[in-house]
Write an enzyme that holds these catalytic residues in place. Sequence first.
Site, short mmCIF file in Angstrom:
data_model
loop_
_atom_site.label_atom_id
_atom_site.label_comp_id
_atom_site.label_asym_id
_atom_site.label_seq_id
_atom_site.Cartn_x
_atom_site.Cartn_y
_atom_site.Cartn_z
N ASP A 68 0.83 -1.20 0.00
CA ASP A 68 0.00 0.00 0.00
C ASP A 68 0.86 1.25 0.00
O ASP A 68 0.61 2.20 -0.75
CB ASP A 68 -0.93 -0.02 1.22
N GLY A 119 -9.15 -4.37 -3.06
CA GLY A 119 -10.13 -5.39 -2.69
C GLY A 119 -11.50 -5.07 -3.23
O GLY A 119 -12.21 -5.95 -3.74
N ALA A 140 -5.02 2.02 -1.08
CA ALA A 140 -4.65 1.17 -2.21
C ALA A 140 -5.00 -0.29 -1.93
O ALA A 140 -5.54 -0.99 -2.79
CB ALA A 140 -3.16 1.31 -2.51
N ASP A 141 -4.69 -0.76 -0.73
CA ASP A 141 -5.02 -2.13 -0.35
C ASP A 141 -6.53 -2.37 -0.35
O ASP A 141 -7.04 -3.28 -1.00
CB ASP A 141 -4.47 -2.43 1.04
N LEU A 142 -7.24 -1.56 0.42
CA LEU A 142 -8.69 -1.76 0.54
C LEU A 142 -9.40 -1.47 -0.77
O LEU A 142 -10.35 -2.17 -1.15
CB LEU A 142 -9.25 -0.87 1.65
#
Length: 410
Positions: A141, A174, A169-171
């Site tokens: 991220d 997803g 960025a991570d979430l």
Amino acid sequence: MNLPLSNIKVLDVSQIMAGPFCCMLLGDMGADVIKVETPGVGDQTRKAMGFRLKGEDSGGFLALNRNKRSVEIDLKNPAGLEAFYELVRGADVLVENNRPGVAARLKIDYPALREINPRLVYASISGFGQTGPWSRRPGLDLIAQAMSGVMSVMGHPDAPPVKSSVPIADLGAGLFSAYGILSAIIGRGHTGQGQYVDASLFETALGLSVWESAEYWGTGTVPVPIGSANRMSAPYQAVRAADRHFVIGAANPKLWAALCEVIERTDLLQDPRFTDNAARIRNRDVLIREIEGEFARKPADEWVDALLAAGVPAGPIYTYDEALVSEQAVAREMVLEIDHPVEGRVKALGFPVKLSGTPQQVRYPAPLLGQHTQEVLGEFGLDDMAIEALRERGAFGQPVAPQTLKNGTA
């Protein structure tokens, strides 16, 4: 009550955040999510965050893995690969977030699994995507926020670089992956074939940069940090009152006029520096000094009440201990209590999207490592004798005696 995705089986071969978050979203909508984990180790997040509750799993793991069942399979063991392929035959979706190339080395990449199950929707989440000159770089991220430009506009001018503490960025990857997966499932209804979904943290962060890219292309000026302000309207940011900061959003002429009425500064409506939104953006620093001089007369809560009464969007700046117990969070059931076999009752964030006809449910707490190995493999068509034969060959880690199995756990 059947949830919307109750007929969908998902293999979660991911770990840490982006992939597990994607699969949890699918599980919340009813998908049967099988979390495939390395024997004796599991998802790295099980040991993350630097604190524990009662058991061995971290709060972060509990937060990202409800509505899943866990199986331990050694994908580097030939017998483990056999067991995994049995799961693939009956799966609808697979989600993995290895660095590009790893899945192929493990013989679980899309071309290999498509031969086993042509209807499989296979989603890969990586730092930079499966192609391009950066594709083999490690992706986090932090790296995605930095290299997408997001960090360049965070924080305040002339201050050190700042990232979003919420891992967007991570979430976001997803979320985008779930969107791609569901689109591919709908498409499969027309074609009968699955497809490959390629998502990345870099493209997620860049894809969310809507205002910043528009500003750059429209003006030729590289966007810079502007604190809590907005690139498209002013005043729209945090401001200081007598006791603390609060936020306002006077984003159009009507709201700007109402704000001036509340602070008893209608003269600002004729000020040439603030005549329209473009002028207010150009002179934002001066504008904020002017209105903060008025806000200094009263506490933040009084200004929020007065502005809301006049129809101007405004609100306090809550910390998480305040936000999680706020009357709105309570009314919208954004804090749940979930029964866990080790932790007892644990708190978790609720469902941020509500469905009226088939409301989401917490069917499972975050699973213990390998809790459902025997149960799941049986459901996918393997009898006890076949499972035991795989176990003796090390498919689920070091072979264990059959009598150690209790309540369908391994």
